[in-house]
Write a protein that holds these residues in place. Sequence first.
Motif, PDB file in Angstrom:
ATOM      1  N   VAL A   1       0.831  -1.204   0.000  1.00 26.59           N
ATOM      2  CA  VAL A   1       0.000   0.000   0.000  1.00 26.59           C
ATOM      3  C   VAL A   1       0.868   1.258   0.000  1.00 26.59           C
ATOM      4  O   VAL A   1       0.530   2.253  -0.640  1.00 26.59           O
ATOM      5  CB  VAL A   1      -1.005  -0.013   1.189  1.00 26.59           C
ATOM      6  N   ALA A   2       2.017   1.232   0.669  1.00 30.37           N
ATOM      7  CA  ALA A   2       2.913   2.390   0.674  1.00 30.37           C
ATOM      8  C   ALA A   2       3.614   2.543  -0.679  1.00 30.37           C
ATOM      9  O   ALA A   2       3.870   3.664  -1.128  1.00 30.37           O
ATOM     10  CB  ALA A   2       3.948   2.253   1.783  1.00 30.37           C
ATOM     11  N   LEU A   3       3.923   1.435  -1.306  1.00 28.49           N
ATOM     12  CA  LEU A   3       4.596   1.501  -2.606  1.00 28.49           C
ATOM     13  C   LEU A   3       3.666   2.027  -3.691  1.00 28.49           C
ATOM     14  O   LEU A   3       4.093   2.721  -4.607  1.00 28.49           O
ATOM     15  CB  LEU A   3       5.092   0.117  -3.022  1.00 28.49           C
ATOM     16  N   PHE A   4       2.395   1.674  -3.586  1.00 27.35           N
ATOM     17  CA  PHE A   4       1.455   1.987  -4.660  1.00 27.35           C
ATOM     18  C   PHE A   4       0.387   2.979  -4.222  1.00 27.35           C
ATOM     19  O   PHE A   4      -0.720   2.968  -4.747  1.00 27.35           O
ATOM     20  CB  PHE A   4       0.808   0.692  -5.171  1.00 27.35           C
ATOM     21  N   GLU A   5       0.717   3.853  -3.261  1.00 27.47           N
ATOM     22  CA  GLU A   5      -0.295   4.777  -2.753  1.00 27.47           C
ATOM     23  C   GLU A   5      -0.766   5.771  -3.807  1.00 27.47           C
ATOM     24  O   GLU A   5      -1.907   6.205  -3.781  1.00 27.47           O
ATOM     25  CB  GLU A   5       0.210   5.515  -1.513  1.00 27.47           C
ATOM     26  N   ASP A   6       0.095   6.121  -4.747  1.00 25.52           N
ATOM     27  CA  ASP A   6      -0.303   7.072  -5.785  1.00 25.52           C
ATOM     28  C   ASP A   6      -1.000   6.385  -6.952  1.00 25.52           C
ATOM     29  O   ASP A   6      -2.044   6.820  -7.419  1.00 25.52           O
ATOM     30  CB  ASP A   6       0.915   7.842  -6.312  1.00 25.52           C
ATOM     31  N   THR A   7      -0.397   5.293  -7.415  1.00 26.64           N
ATOM     32  CA  THR A   7      -0.902   4.606  -8.601  1.00 26.64           C
ATOM     33  C   THR A   7      -0.676   3.113  -8.453  1.00 26.64           C
ATOM     34  O   THR A   7       0.444   2.685  -8.167  1.00 26.64           O
ATOM     35  CB  THR A   7      -0.143   5.090  -9.857  1.00 26.64           C
ATOM     36  N   PRO A   8      -1.696   2.308  -8.656  1.00 22.59           N
ATOM     37  CA  PRO A   8      -1.498   0.853  -8.589  1.00 22.59           C
ATOM     38  C   PRO A   8      -0.672   0.389  -9.788  1.00 22.59           C
ATOM     39  O   PRO A   8      -0.643   1.048 -10.827  1.00 22.59           O
ATOM     40  CB  PRO A   8      -2.916   0.288  -8.632  1.00 22.59           C
ATOM     41  N   PRO A   9      -0.039  -0.770  -9.654  1.00 25.42           N
ATOM     42  CA  PRO A   9       0.701  -1.294 -10.804  1.00 25.42           C
ATOM     43  C   PRO A   9      -0.265  -1.670 -11.924  1.00 25.42           C
ATOM     44  O   PRO A   9      -1.447  -1.893 -11.683  1.00 25.42           O
ATOM     45  CB  PRO A   9       1.419  -2.526 -10.245  1.00 25.42           C
ATOM     46  N   PRO A  10       0.236  -1.751 -13.140  1.00 25.45           N
ATOM     47  CA  PRO A  10      -0.631  -2.139 -14.261  1.00 25.45           C
ATOM     48  C   PRO A  10      -1.284  -3.498 -14.024  1.00 25.45           C
ATOM     49  O   PRO A  10      -0.765  -4.341 -13.290  1.00 25.45           O
ATOM     50  CB  PRO A  10       0.338  -2.198 -15.452  1.00 25.45           C
ATOM     51  N   ALA A  11      -2.413  -3.708 -14.685  1.00 23.48           N
ATOM     52  CA  ALA A  11      -3.222  -4.913 -14.481  1.00 23.48           C
ATOM     53  C   ALA A  11      -2.443  -6.221 -14.606  1.00 23.48           C
ATOM     54  O   ALA A  11      -2.619  -7.111 -13.764  1.00 23.48           O
ATOM     55  CB  ALA A  11      -4.417  -4.899 -15.436  1.00 23.48           C
ATOM     56  N   PRO A  12      -1.561  -6.404 -15.588  1.00 22.83           N
ATOM     57  CA  PRO A  12      -0.838  -7.691 -15.664  1.00 22.83           C
ATOM     58  C   PRO A  12       0.037  -7.952 -14.434  1.00 22.83           C
ATOM     59  O   PRO A  12       0.148  -9.091 -13.976  1.00 22.83           O
ATOM     60  CB  PRO A  12       0.016  -7.561 -16.929  1.00 22.83           C
ATOM     61  N   LEU A  13       0.635  -6.901 -13.886  1.00 21.92           N
ATOM     62  CA  LEU A  13       1.465  -7.066 -12.686  1.00 21.92           C
ATOM     63  C   LEU A  13       0.597  -7.345 -11.463  1.00 21.92           C
ATOM     64  O   LEU A  13       0.968  -8.140 -10.603  1.00 21.92           O
ATOM     65  CB  LEU A  13       2.345  -5.833 -12.467  1.00 21.92           C
ATOM     66  N   ARG A  14      -0.560  -6.697 -11.379  1.00 21.87           N
ATOM     67  CA  ARG A  14      -1.495  -6.985 -10.283  1.00 21.87           C
ATOM     68  C   ARG A  14      -1.971  -8.429 -10.370  1.00 21.87           C
ATOM     69  O   ARG A  14      -2.066  -9.129  -9.365  1.00 21.87           O
ATOM     70  CB  ARG A  14      -2.689  -6.030 -10.313  1.00 21.87           C
ATOM     71  N   ALA A  15      -2.265  -8.888 -11.580  1.00 20.64           N
ATOM     72  CA  ALA A  15      -2.725 -10.268 -11.763  1.00 20.64           C
ATOM     73  C   ALA A  15      -1.634 -11.255 -11.357  1.00 20.64           C
ATOM     74  O   ALA A  15      -1.919 -12.279 -10.732  1.00 20.64           O
ATOM     75  CB  ALA A  15      -3.135 -10.497 -13.217  1.00 20.64           C
ATOM     76  N   GLU A  16      -0.395 -10.958 -11.694  1.00 24.97           N
ATOM     77  CA  GLU A  16       0.719 -11.829 -11.306  1.00 24.97           C
ATOM     78  C   GLU A  16       0.873 -11.863  -9.788  1.00 24.97           C
ATOM     79  O   GLU A  16       1.079 -12.928  -9.205  1.00 24.97           O
ATOM     80  CB  GLU A  16       2.024 -11.360 -11.960  1.00 24.97           C
ATOM     81  N   LEU A  17       0.754 -10.708  -9.130  1.00 21.86           N
ATOM     82  CA  LEU A  17       0.842 -10.674  -7.670  1.00 21.86           C
ATOM     83  C   LEU A  17      -0.298 -11.479  -7.053  1.00 21.86           C
ATOM     84  O   LEU A  17      -0.078 -12.249  -6.111  1.00 21.86           O
ATOM     85  CB  LEU A  17       0.821  -9.239  -7.150  1.00 21.86           C
ATOM     86  N   GLU A  18      -1.492 -11.340  -7.567  1.00 21.98           N
ATOM     87  CA  GLU A  18      -2.625 -12.111  -7.046  1.00 21.98           C
ATOM     88  C   GLU A  18      -2.395 -13.609  -7.219  1.00 21.98           C
ATOM     89  O   GLU A  18      -2.714 -14.396  -6.331  1.00 21.98           O
ATOM     90  CB  GLU A  18      -3.918 -11.671  -7.735  1.00 21.98           C
ATOM     91  N   ARG A  19      -1.810 -14.016  -8.344  1.00 16.77           N
ATOM     92  CA  ARG A  19      -1.501 -15.422  -8.569  1.00 16.77           C
ATOM     93  C   ARG A  19      -0.460 -15.909  -7.559  1.00 16.77           C
ATOM     94  O   ARG A  19      -0.611 -16.982  -6.972  1.00 16.77           O
ATOM     95  CB  ARG A  19      -0.976 -15.637  -9.995  1.00 16.77           C
ATOM     96  N   LEU A  20       0.574 -15.115  -7.328  1.00 10.80           N
ATOM     97  CA  LEU A  20       1.603 -15.476  -6.346  1.00 10.80           C
ATOM     98  C   LEU A  20       0.999 -15.591  -4.942  1.00 10.80           C
ATOM     99  O   LEU A  20       1.283 -16.535  -4.204  1.00 10.80           O
ATOM    100  CB  LEU A  20       2.730 -14.430  -6.336  1.00 10.80           C
ATOM    101  N   GLU A  21       0.183 -14.608  -4.580  1.00 10.42           N
ATOM    102  CA  GLU A  21      -0.431 -14.613  -3.252  1.00 10.42           C
ATOM    103  C   GLU A  21      -1.362 -15.809  -3.078  1.00 10.42           C
ATOM    104  O   GLU A  21      -1.371 -16.437  -2.025  1.00 10.42           O
ATOM    105  CB  GLU A  21      -1.192 -13.307  -3.015  1.00 10.42           C
TER     106      GLU A  21
END
Length: 193
Positions: free
Chosen positions: A106-126
């Motif tokens: 949340v601190a890293l992405f407080e201004d702008t979330p990462p692009p959708a493919p990177l968010r999807a990859e993080l969700e897959r990892l999590e």
Amino acid sequence: MVRTARFSEDDFIEATMAQVAEGGPPAATMQAIARRVGAPTGSIYHRFESRAAMLGAAWNAAYASFTAALAPLLRAGRPRDAALAILPWAREHERRARFLLLHEPVALFEDTPPPAPLRAELERLEESFDDAFRACVATRGDGALREEDLARAKFLIFDAPIAILRPHLMRGGPLPPFAERMIAELHAGMPIG
């Protein structure tokens, strides 16, 4: 003549982790990352569309490294070994450990979330890591995942070891020699399941 790239995507990812590990999220500007790599700022934009993309790629790389060290132990039903595995991982990957364990997404992405493919990859990892964690907890008791069991396991496997390491990661000094003993004692005194 085709020109070969002097700087790889991994160079920029590692520089991003270093900037955040040393100066927190605000230190990871595109200019600072490029300077650290020794590349022109424009060369970053050939690989990453934005600062959020750089941070997202760095977060995913660090998180994937962390989960690769712990998930097999969790899947094998070895929570104590998974907790202890955080120590050699942090020693071997100090920069990644400081980046990942001292900062929240949340601190890293407080201004702008990462692009959708990177968010999807993080969700897959999590999701994969969460599956390994839940499988580990399920093997420790009667198979029912009670909230208390999950909370105890999370504390013993992740929260306590990371809390022991955090002051040393913040200072940048060596990990304490007593960390392994403390983690093992916690698991002996408050077993999972």
